[in-house]
Design a protein around this motif. Structure first.
Motif, PDB file in Angstrom:
ATOM      1  N   ASN A  96       0.852  -0.972   0.106  1.00 30.14           N
ATOM      2  CA  ASN A  96      -0.077   0.225  -0.036  1.00 30.14           C
ATOM      3  C   ASN A  96       0.873   1.108  -0.073  1.00 30.14           C
ATOM      4  OD1 ASN A  96      -2.347  -1.359  -0.145  1.00 30.14           O
ATOM      5  ND2 ASN A  96      -2.630  -1.083   2.429  1.00 30.14           N
ATOM      6  N   TRP A  97       2.030   1.158   0.606  1.00 27.07           N
ATOM      7  CA  TRP A  97       2.900   2.215   0.699  1.00 27.07           C
ATOM      8  C   TRP A  97       3.925   2.368  -0.743  1.00 27.07           C
ATOM      9  CZ3 TRP A  97       4.122   6.412   4.012  1.00 27.07           C
ATOM     10  CH2 TRP A  97       3.276   6.627   5.065  1.00 27.07           C
ATOM     11  N   GLY A  98       3.812   1.387  -1.553  1.00 31.16           N
ATOM     12  CA  GLY A  98       4.517   1.302  -2.572  1.00 31.16           C
ATOM     13  C   GLY A  98       6.270   1.116  -2.405  1.00 31.16           C
ATOM     14  N   VAL A  99       6.350   0.385  -1.348  1.00 30.47           N
ATOM     15  CA  VAL A  99       7.570  -0.103  -0.941  1.00 30.47           C
ATOM     16  C   VAL A  99       8.157  -1.213  -1.825  1.00 30.47           C
ATOM     17  CG1 VAL A  99       9.347  -0.669   0.709  1.00 30.47           C
ATOM     18  CG2 VAL A  99       7.189   0.757   1.628  1.00 30.47           C
ATOM     19  N   ARG A 100       8.990  -0.651  -2.986  1.00 28.16           N
ATOM     20  CA  ARG A 100       9.461  -1.892  -3.670  1.00 28.16           C
ATOM     21  C   ARG A 100      10.861  -2.516  -3.333  1.00 28.16           C
ATOM     22  NH1 ARG A 100      10.112  -0.405  -9.966  1.00 28.16           N
ATOM     23  NH2 ARG A 100      11.497   1.298  -9.191  1.00 28.16           N
ATOM     24  N   SER A 101      11.747  -1.681  -2.692  1.00 24.38           N
ATOM     25  CA  SER A 101      12.918  -1.975  -2.141  1.00 24.38           C
ATOM     26  C   SER A 101      13.275  -1.337  -0.891  1.00 24.38           C
ATOM     27  CB  SER A 101      13.919  -2.075  -3.269  1.00 24.38           C
ATOM     28  OG  SER A 101      14.070  -0.635  -3.677  1.00 24.38           O
ATOM     29  N   THR A 102      14.379  -2.210  -0.307  1.00 25.42           N
ATOM     30  CA  THR A 102      14.764  -1.436   1.093  1.00 25.42           C
ATOM     31  C   THR A 102      16.093  -1.433   1.204  1.00 25.42           C
ATOM     32  OG1 THR A 102      14.773  -3.717   2.357  1.00 25.42           O
ATOM     33  CG2 THR A 102      12.532  -2.107   2.120  1.00 25.42           C
ATOM     34  N   SER A 126      17.289  10.431   1.328  1.00 22.90           N
ATOM     35  CA  SER A 126      17.303  11.530   0.161  1.00 22.90           C
ATOM     36  C   SER A 126      17.614  11.061  -1.040  1.00 22.90           C
ATOM     37  CB  SER A 126      18.162  12.666   0.552  1.00 22.90           C
ATOM     38  OG  SER A 126      17.679  13.388   2.133  1.00 22.90           O
ATOM     39  N   ARG A 127      18.544  10.165  -1.427  1.00 23.44           N
ATOM     40  CA  ARG A 127      19.204   9.742  -2.682  1.00 23.44           C
ATOM     41  C   ARG A 127      18.818   8.680  -2.984  1.00 23.44           C
ATOM     42  NH1 ARG A 127      25.476  11.087  -1.011  1.00 23.44           N
ATOM     43  NH2 ARG A 127      25.154  13.264   0.183  1.00 23.44           N
ATOM     44  N   GLY A 128      18.027   7.787  -2.366  1.00 24.43           N
ATOM     45  CA  GLY A 128      17.815   6.348  -2.778  1.00 24.43           C
ATOM     46  C   GLY A 128      16.605   6.154  -3.326  1.00 24.43           C
ATOM     47  N   GLY A 129      15.355   7.078  -3.249  1.00 26.38           N
ATOM     48  CA  GLY A 129      14.288   6.758  -4.051  1.00 26.38           C
ATOM     49  C   GLY A 129      12.951   6.609  -2.961  1.00 26.38           C
ATOM     50  N   GLY A 173       4.030   7.152  -6.159  1.00 28.75           N
ATOM     51  CA  GLY A 173       4.748   6.189  -7.128  1.00 28.75           C
ATOM     52  C   GLY A 173       5.293   5.111  -6.037  1.00 28.75           C
ATOM     53  N   VAL A 174       6.061   4.227  -6.467  1.00 31.76           N
ATOM     54  CA  VAL A 174       6.976   3.155  -6.093  1.00 31.76           C
ATOM     55  C   VAL A 174       8.075   3.837  -5.018  1.00 31.76           C
ATOM     56  CG1 VAL A 174       6.127   1.326  -7.235  1.00 31.76           C
ATOM     57  CG2 VAL A 174       8.213   2.559  -7.903  1.00 31.76           C
ATOM     58  N   ARG A 175       8.419   3.245  -4.249  1.00 29.02           N
ATOM     59  CA  ARG A 175       9.492   3.877  -3.226  1.00 29.02           C
ATOM     60  C   ARG A 175      10.662   2.791  -3.300  1.00 29.02           C
ATOM     61  NH1 ARG A 175       7.390   8.078  -0.077  1.00 29.02           N
ATOM     62  NH2 ARG A 175       5.153   8.070  -0.108  1.00 29.02           N
TER      63      ARG A 175
END
Length: 254
Positions: free
Chosen positions: A50-56, A89-92, A99-101
């Motif tokens: 739901n939060w669009g978390v694609r990668s960590t 700040s730099r990673g997305g 959109g996706v994060r």
């Protein structure tokens, strides 16, 4: 009517008559352990999607370190917080239009260096994740992980799965048994090819080489030199970010 109600009172009160979804004794029984695994997977998965978390970017480190602690603790905390800012700040993690994060900071959710990384993301208004675990001495979530992305698990295995499955990178600050557990979990997944390529950064080379004799592992034939090449070292937050990008991590600046 009252006679009918009293006649079937025992049936109405029987645990077997409860709806399964509302029967806590049943849900917490041995036979439902697999279902509880599924619930712990699905609940966090739904919120992350739901939060669009694609990668960590997973950040681990000691829960015992304090912001103004003795020795190098204050430096470790400062740098973990700074890394949380830089990566967010730099990673997305900051995106527009829902959109996706990518490269969202994810920690074990507790105090110390995990708190510091979540706090750094919070400093720049980015979401971050806290994967907390139920412990005999109750761990409470730190106040900086995004509330809607602050989870609590009973099963270490499911928590570890969520930590690993979206990880683009692992940055490990100084820590003890729990930190070592998470480090070697992902390191083994990388060594065996069970996880896709991802950089693993150990922060503070002096600390890590003082508690783990990597050369001895190689010399005794327990691991190959190539296995130890999976590990990189950094001594500042900027070094850690630079090492990640050299290892192929893609920045997604909004």
């Amino acid at each position: 009517m009252d006679d009918i109600k009293s006649a079937n009172a025992a049936q109405l009160a029987s645990p077997s008559y409860r709806l399964a979804a509302f029967d806590q004794d049943f849900l917490l029984g041995d036979s439902m352990r697999g279902v509880r695994f599924l619930l712990e997977y699905a609940k966090a998965e739904e919120s992350l999607r739901n939060w669009g978390v694609r990668s960590t970017i997973v950040v681990f480190g000691s829960a015992r370190v304090r912001e103004n602690g003795p020795g190098r603790q204050a430096f470790w905390y400062e740098q973990a917080r700074l890394f949380g800012r830089i990566a967010s700040s730099r990673g997305g993690a900051l995106t527009d239009n829902g959109g996706v994060r990518d490269n969202v900071i994810a920690t074990g959710g507790g105090p110390g260096l995990m708190e510091a990384a979540n706090r750094g993301a919070h400093d720049v208004g980015a979401p971050s994740i806290g994967f907390n675990i139920t412990l005999p001495h109750e761990q409470e979530p730190n106040p900086y992980s995004t509330p809607e992305l602050t989870f609590r698990f009973h099963y270490f295995a499911m928590r570890k799965m969520h930590l690993a499955m979206r990880a683009n990178a692992l940055v490990v600050f100084p820590g003890g048994f729990g930190t070592l557990d998470e480090l070697f979990e992902l390191l083994t997944l990388r060594q065996t090819g069970k996880a896709p390529p991802l950089p693993i950064i150990l922060f503070d080379e002096e600390y890590w080489k003082s508690i783990i004799n990597f050369d001895a592992l190689i010399e005794s034939g327990m691991v190959s030199p190539r296995d130890c090449d999976l590990l990189k070292f950094a001594n500042s937050a900027e070094d850690a970010w630079s090492e990640l990008t050299r290892e192929g991590l893609l920045a997604h600046t909004p």
